[in-house]
Structures are given as structure tokens and as C-alpha cells.
Design a protein around this motif. Sequence first.
Motif, PDB file in Angstrom:
ATOM      1  N   GLY A   1       0.840  -1.229  -0.029  1.00  0.00           N
ATOM      2  CA  GLY A   1       0.011   0.175  -0.050  1.00  0.00           C
ATOM      3  C   GLY A   1       0.939   1.282   0.052  1.00  0.00           C
ATOM      4  N   VAL A   2       0.194   2.560  -0.040  1.00  0.00           N
ATOM      5  CA  VAL A   2       1.083   3.939   0.109  1.00  0.00           C
ATOM      6  C   VAL A   2       2.165   3.570   1.348  1.00  0.00           C
ATOM      7  N   ILE A   3       1.837   2.942   2.382  1.00  0.00           N
ATOM      8  CA  ILE A   3       2.759   3.153   3.415  1.00  0.00           C
ATOM      9  C   ILE A   3       3.991   2.073   3.096  1.00  0.00           C
ATOM     10  N   GLY A   4       3.544   0.960   2.713  1.00  0.00           N
ATOM     11  CA  GLY A   4       4.641  -0.092   2.136  1.00  0.00           C
ATOM     12  C   GLY A   4       5.588   0.500   1.473  1.00  0.00           C
ATOM     13  N   LEU A   5       4.769   0.989   0.145  1.00  0.00           N
ATOM     14  CA  LEU A   5       5.738   1.573  -1.126  1.00  0.00           C
ATOM     15  C   LEU A   5       6.638   2.604  -0.772  1.00  0.00           C
ATOM     16  N   THR A   6       6.007   3.416   0.103  1.00  0.00           N
ATOM     17  CA  THR A   6       6.971   4.835   0.497  1.00  0.00           C
ATOM     18  C   THR A   6       8.197   4.331   1.453  1.00  0.00           C
ATOM     19  N   THR A   7       7.732   3.493   2.237  1.00  0.00           N
ATOM     20  CA  THR A   7       8.756   3.122   3.254  1.00  0.00           C
ATOM     21  C   THR A   7       9.760   2.226   2.452  1.00  0.00           C
ATOM     22  N   ALA A   8       9.590   1.306   1.757  1.00  0.00           N
ATOM     23  CA  ALA A   8      10.464   0.461   0.996  1.00  0.00           C
ATOM     24  C   ALA A   8      11.325   1.109   0.138  1.00  0.00           C
ATOM     25  N   LEU A   9      10.783   2.416  -0.526  1.00  0.00           N
ATOM     26  CA  LEU A   9      11.319   3.170  -1.447  1.00  0.00           C
ATOM     27  C   LEU A   9      12.483   4.205  -0.600  1.00  0.00           C
ATOM     28  N   LYS A  10      11.991   4.694   0.235  1.00  0.00           N
ATOM     29  CA  LYS A  10      12.702   5.454   1.313  1.00  0.00           C
ATOM     30  C   LYS A  10      14.239   4.805   1.685  1.00  0.00           C
ATOM     31  N   ILE A  11      13.920   3.382   1.848  1.00  0.00           N
ATOM     32  CA  ILE A  11      15.064   2.299   2.112  1.00  0.00           C
ATOM     33  C   ILE A  11      15.985   2.227   1.052  1.00  0.00           C
ATOM     34  N   GLN A  12      15.373   1.934   0.052  1.00  0.00           N
ATOM     35  CA  GLN A  12      16.397   1.516  -1.100  1.00  0.00           C
ATOM     36  C   GLN A  12      16.992   2.630  -1.510  1.00  0.00           C
ATOM     37  N   GLU A  13      16.422   3.722  -1.730  1.00  0.00           N
ATOM     38  CA  GLU A  13      17.087   4.935  -2.241  1.00  0.00           C
ATOM     39  C   GLU A  13      18.135   5.574  -1.214  1.00  0.00           C
ATOM     40  N   LYS A  14      18.209   5.189  -0.029  1.00  0.00           N
ATOM     41  CA  LYS A  14      19.298   5.463   0.996  1.00  0.00           C
ATOM     42  C   LYS A  14      20.904   4.990   0.547  1.00  0.00           C
ATOM     43  N   GLY A  15      20.633   3.701  -0.092  1.00  0.00           N
ATOM     44  CA  GLY A  15      21.974   3.107  -0.628  1.00  0.00           C
ATOM     45  C   GLY A  15      22.359   2.224   0.521  1.00  0.00           C
ATOM     46  N   GLY A  16      22.882   1.046   0.236  1.00  0.00           N
ATOM     47  CA  GLY A  16      23.262  -0.046   1.019  1.00  0.00           C
ATOM     48  C   GLY A  16      22.556  -1.027   1.663  1.00  0.00           C
ATOM     49  N   TYR A  17      21.167  -1.057   0.877  1.00  0.00           N
ATOM     50  CA  TYR A  17      20.095  -1.818   1.252  1.00  0.00           C
ATOM     51  C   TYR A  17      19.596  -2.662   0.066  1.00  0.00           C
ATOM     52  N   ALA A  18      19.096  -3.741  -0.071  1.00  0.00           N
ATOM     53  CA  ALA A  18      18.600  -4.567  -1.176  1.00  0.00           C
ATOM     54  C   ALA A  18      17.248  -4.696  -0.599  1.00  0.00           C
ATOM     55  N   VAL A  19      16.086  -4.144  -1.092  1.00  0.00           N
ATOM     56  CA  VAL A  19      14.857  -4.248  -0.460  1.00  0.00           C
ATOM     57  C   VAL A  19      14.009  -4.894  -1.626  1.00  0.00           C
ATOM     58  N   THR A  20      13.169  -6.047  -0.600  1.00  0.00           N
ATOM     59  CA  THR A  20      12.310  -6.585  -1.412  1.00  0.00           C
ATOM     60  C   THR A  20      10.859  -6.330  -0.936  1.00  0.00           C
ATOM     61  N   ILE A  21       9.869  -6.120  -1.708  1.00  0.00           N
ATOM     62  CA  ILE A  21       8.518  -5.943  -1.157  1.00  0.00           C
ATOM     63  C   ILE A  21       7.734  -7.159  -1.386  1.00  0.00           C
ATOM     64  N   VAL A  22       7.135  -7.629  -0.333  1.00  0.00           N
ATOM     65  CA  VAL A  22       6.159  -9.181  -0.504  1.00  0.00           C
ATOM     66  C   VAL A  22       5.064  -8.601  -0.145  1.00  0.00           C
ATOM     67  N   ALA A  23       3.942  -8.655  -1.070  1.00  0.00           N
ATOM     68  CA  ALA A  23       2.653  -8.586  -0.708  1.00  0.00           C
ATOM     69  C   ALA A  23       1.689  -9.408  -1.813  1.00  0.00           C
ATOM     70  N   GLU A  24       0.431  -9.382  -1.296  1.00  0.00           N
ATOM     71  CA  GLU A  24      -0.626 -10.409  -2.075  1.00  0.00           C
ATOM     72  C   GLU A  24      -1.090  -9.492  -3.269  1.00  0.00           C
ATOM     73  N   THR A  25      -1.143  -8.076  -3.133  1.00  0.00           N
ATOM     74  CA  THR A  25      -1.589  -7.191  -4.079  1.00  0.00           C
ATOM     75  C   THR A  25      -0.781  -6.024  -4.444  1.00  0.00           C
ATOM     76  N   PHE A  26      -0.713  -5.638  -5.552  1.00  0.00           N
ATOM     77  CA  PHE A  26      -0.008  -4.545  -6.042  1.00  0.00           C
ATOM     78  C   PHE A  26      -0.733  -3.391  -6.758  1.00  0.00           C
ATOM     79  N   PRO A  27      -0.242  -2.221  -6.997  1.00  0.00           N
ATOM     80  CA  PRO A  27      -0.911  -1.196  -7.468  1.00  0.00           C
ATOM     81  C   PRO A  27      -1.788  -1.270  -8.856  1.00  0.00           C
ATOM     82  N   SER A  28      -1.023  -2.102  -9.707  1.00  0.00           N
ATOM     83  CA  SER A  28      -1.530  -2.211 -11.184  1.00  0.00           C
ATOM     84  C   SER A  28      -2.453  -3.524 -11.131  1.00  0.00           C
ATOM     85  N   ASP A  29      -2.914  -3.950  -9.855  1.00  0.00           N
ATOM     86  CA  ASP A  29      -3.493  -5.212  -9.956  1.00  0.00           C
ATOM     87  C   ASP A  29      -5.220  -4.345 -10.103  1.00  0.00           C
TER      88      ASP A  29
END
Length: 376
Positions: free
Chosen positions: A21-49
Motif C-alpha cells: 500500500g502507500v505506506i509499504g511502497l513509500t517506506t520501501a522506496l525510502k530505504i532502497q534509495e538510501k543506498g546500502g540496502y537490497a529491499v524486497t516488497i512481499v505483498a499479495e496485491t500491487f498497484p497495477s492489479d
Amino acid sequence: MSATDSKPTTDSKRVVVIGAGVIGLTTALKIQEKGGYAVTIVAETFPSDPKSIKYTSIWAGAHHVSHAEGEPRQQKIDQETFDVMWALSAPGGDAEGCFLRIPQYDYYFDGRDTHLDWMPDFKKLSQDSLIPNAVTGASFTTLTIDTPAYLNYLLSRFLSRGGQIVRAPIQHINQIIEGGPNVFSPSWAGKTQVDALVVCPGLGARTLGGVEDKDVYPVRGQVVILRAPWVRFGRTTSHLEQGLWTYVIPRRSGDVIVGGTKLVNDWYPVARPETTRDILERNLALCPELAPPEVRAKRTPTVDDLYPIILEEGCGFRPARKGGIRLDVEWAQSPRGSKIPVVFNYGHAGAGYQASWGSASIAFELLEKALQQGHA
């Protein structure tokens, strides 16, 4: 940081974010863009569904109007989010097409003195400019969010920075802690090390194993999407004692979201026709300009004049929580014998969009501090 700098390397910390959701996506993006992290989102539903009741973020209005009455931490979170979104929405900005900057008018029937004086162009409304029965009011400039476009923007930006996604229904956080993000894949080749878990499951926090937060509950919101490109301003009134919230939220596309309801523990998954009519009646009274100009030029519009411009009706379950947002850390036992941090970021109710970037910053700070402690 550049996109290249944020790409994961072999030394990157492996972080899994649960929820897209908007919280998971924003949080994952914040971590990924910091650098030094390999982030994977695991979810049942995504925005394009296709839209469904399982994915609340797609149904939101949404506009940035903070509800942080007398809550300094929440106001700070909301202000940070507004600043980020304002930059994104600037002419030529990174996501200009996902936003519309508008004049907003809020009317209050309880006589409150609004806390939104930090918003651009803020001013209190004079008594002669209030709508009937309103005691106070305010106007300011804000932005509205085209939720399908913006959610897909967040996802595509996350992927372009080297983030990964896995579609899977998770029963318990230990499934990820032990097996890694690909444990549900038919081609799974063995356990993947996870250095940290960030839990952003929205309403799923009620039932997700390892969380099972019974303080989480749904607040049902029903909306109607109209095609009314002539409306380029927002209006809002609240009747919360009746579980009602009347709002007009135009989008850049020319669609206008009108609502709504705030019904606690109401699980009905589709739009109720009688509620749709009530929403249209309330919004036409608040904003006669919703009716097509050619109708208004000839006569006083009625609610039946709005039905031909309906594009869609729907509802979503705002993921509320007794005590407010949960932003904290617990430690879980990993298969390697060590403990890994589990960061929680959920319980935003109807404030997910206006709190998204600010709460992501706090979640990221909790993550970094916990990882440093774990290796001290």
C-alpha cells in the motif's frame, strides 16, 4: 542520491517490506534509495492489479489535509510528507502528473480553531463566507493525489532503483524471517538471509501471524468518482458524530472524488446504492458546481444530474488502530541464531497518504538504529 548509487550490491543489507500500500511502497522506496540496502516488497496485491476491497490505498480520495489536531509528532510527520509531495508536484517535478495543486476550503460545525496555519496561503474564513450551519472555516492551498497513478509511480521508482517485488500471501512473519522473500516461489532454491523486516500490512496487521494486533480495525469509507473536469478546487465538511465526511477532491485527470463515510467495524465490501445517493446529495449541497455547466446554465441542478457523470463507485477499509500509528521495533530470532529487527509501520487509518513520507522516515531511522545496535 542518484539511482545508480542506490542500486544494491553484494554488501547491501537485505530488507523485506511486507505490504504494498502507500505506506509499504513509500517506506520501501525510502530505504532502497538510501543506498546500502537490497529491499524486497512481499505483498499479495500491487498497484497495477484490478481494484479490490483487499487494497485500500487505491480507493483513497486523496488530498493532503492533516488531521493532527494537537498531536505534535503527527503534525511533524504530516508536514514532512507535504513538503516531499509539494516538491514532487512542482511544474516539471518528478511526479507532477500524479498531483493537482488546488485551493482548499474546510468548514467546521464544531467551532474548532484549525491547526493548518502552516499550509500555503492559509487564512481563516470570515463569517459571511461560511456555508450554512458552519461555525468556523479556513482556506489554504494543498494538493490532491491521483492514487492509481501515484501508487504506480512509487512502485516503478522503487523498481528502477533496484528494488524487487514478490507476490505472495503471507501467513506469518516467520515464513520470511526463516526462508527469505522468495520462500513462496515454486523455484525456491533454499533459505535467503534476511537482515531486517519492515511490517506495513495495513488492516492485515489484525491477522498476520507474529503481529495479530487486535487494536487494528476497519473504518469503511465509500466514494463516488465523477467526471467533472470543470471543478478545480476542494471543499470539505465533517459530521463525524454521524460517521459522515463530505468532501470534493478533484484530480489532475479531470476526475473528481466525492465522499464519504467513516463507519467503524463496517466490513461490507461493495458500494451501497443508498449511500451513493446520500453522498451525491450531500456533495451537491456543498458544491453545486459538480453538476455539468450546461445544466447549471438552464436550471438548479438536482442529484439526478450527477448520475450520468459517475465513472465508478467503491469503498475501502481504512486501517485504523486504537492508540494511533504503530512505529516501533521488536526483535525476532533468525535461523542463524541471531536476532533480527522487525520494524512496524501501520495503523494510519485515513491518514496514509498525508503521513506516508514522514512515517517512512521514522521507520527508516528505527531500522538503521536497530541494525547498528545489532552489530555493536
